[in-house]
Scaffold this motif. Structure first.
Motif, mmCIF file in Angstrom:
data_model
loop_
_atom_site.group_PDB
_atom_site.id
_atom_site.type_symbol
_atom_site.label_atom_id
_atom_site.label_comp_id
_atom_site.label_asym_id
_atom_site.label_seq_id
_atom_site.Cartn_x
_atom_site.Cartn_y
_atom_site.Cartn_z
ATOM 1 N N SER A 24 -11.657 4.205 20.462
ATOM 2 C CA SER A 24 -10.946 4.646 20.558
ATOM 3 C C SER A 24 -11.358 5.974 20.933
ATOM 4 C CB SER A 24 -10.360 4.959 18.664
ATOM 5 O OG SER A 24 -11.833 5.052 17.603
ATOM 6 N N ALA A 28 -8.965 8.239 23.984
ATOM 7 C CA ALA A 28 -8.779 9.316 23.582
ATOM 8 C C ALA A 28 -9.465 10.309 24.108
ATOM 9 C CB ALA A 28 -8.800 9.637 22.052
ATOM 10 N N GLU A 37 -0.995 10.395 25.326
ATOM 11 C CA GLU A 37 -2.001 10.168 23.888
ATOM 12 C C GLU A 37 -2.105 9.117 23.935
ATOM 13 O OE1 GLU A 37 -0.446 11.762 20.873
ATOM 14 O OE2 GLU A 37 0.491 13.092 22.325
ATOM 15 N N PRO A 38 -2.828 9.222 23.245
ATOM 16 C CA PRO A 38 -4.713 7.909 22.715
ATOM 17 C C PRO A 38 -3.691 6.739 23.222
ATOM 18 C CG PRO A 38 -5.560 10.411 21.738
ATOM 19 C CD PRO A 38 -3.339 10.504 22.455
#
Length: 202
Positions: A24, A28, A37-38
């Motif tokens: 994650s 990011a 956007e991630p």
């Protein structure tokens, strides 16, 4: 009742065992660089290209081109390579226990990984020099949970499945090893790993 064979080989995963990896965080950071956007970056990157890299079908430059193409941003290799590996952190707590296994049993790394991550992590993990074999998916063309990668690891270790134990943080990969006759443990943390090894007489 026959005795349980002694452990002659310990097969270890890399990610979330010897090093932590936070995908994650990776998504990011890549998203920020690409102006996305991630969640969108993760959607674009999770799929065929990721699998191809792990199978060794993409070399370092191929990975750069594939990821940059998916994200719609052009990054030179000198910027891309450290960014692509910026989500790793060495798991220092487990390394002494792994070091202590060297010379007592065959040590074999069994990892789903890609060429750029291998190049980045090897200098950070001198302990890998103590391993008897490194079975990297991108170098052998097989990925967990396929039987072939476990069978190759056993061949490198020179032992039967019943003489080997496999540790991985993903239960499905441990289940695949057990299906072939290996003993298997889900890796959670260093204290549990120590207890599991002690239960095996190691």
């Amino acid at each position: 009742m026959s005795a349980v064979p002694a452990v002659k080989a310990v097969l270890l995963d890399l990610g979330n065992v010897l090093v932590f990896h936070d995908n994650s965080l990776l998504f990011a950071r890549l998203a920020a660089r690409a102006g996305l956007e991630p969640r969108e970056a993760a959607r674009r990157l999770t799929g065929a290209g990721w699998t191809a890299a792990n199978r060794g079908l993409l070399d370092a430059e191929g990975i750069r081109q594939d990821v940059c193409g998916a994200l719609g941003v052009e990054l030179p290799m000198e910027e891309f390579a450290p960014l692509w590996s910026s989500h790793f952190q060495v798991h220092d707590a487990v390394l002494p226990r792994v070091e202590g296994l060297a010379g007592r049993v065959k040590l074999v790394l069994v990892s789903n990984t890609n060429a750029l991550h291998v190049a980045w992590l090897k200098p950070l993990l001198p302990v890998l020099q103590r391993f008897d074999a490194l079975v990297m998916s991108c170098e052998v063309g097989h990925v967990k949970p396929e039987p072939a990668i476990y069978q190759l690891a056993l061949q490198k270790a020179g032992c039967a499945p019943q003489e080997a134990v496999f540790f991985d943080d993903l239960p499905e990969f441990v289940d695949a090893a057990r299906a072939l006759g290996l003993r298997g443990f889900v890796f959670t943390d260093a204290p549990a790993f120590d207890a599991q090894l002690k239960s095996l007489g190691l």
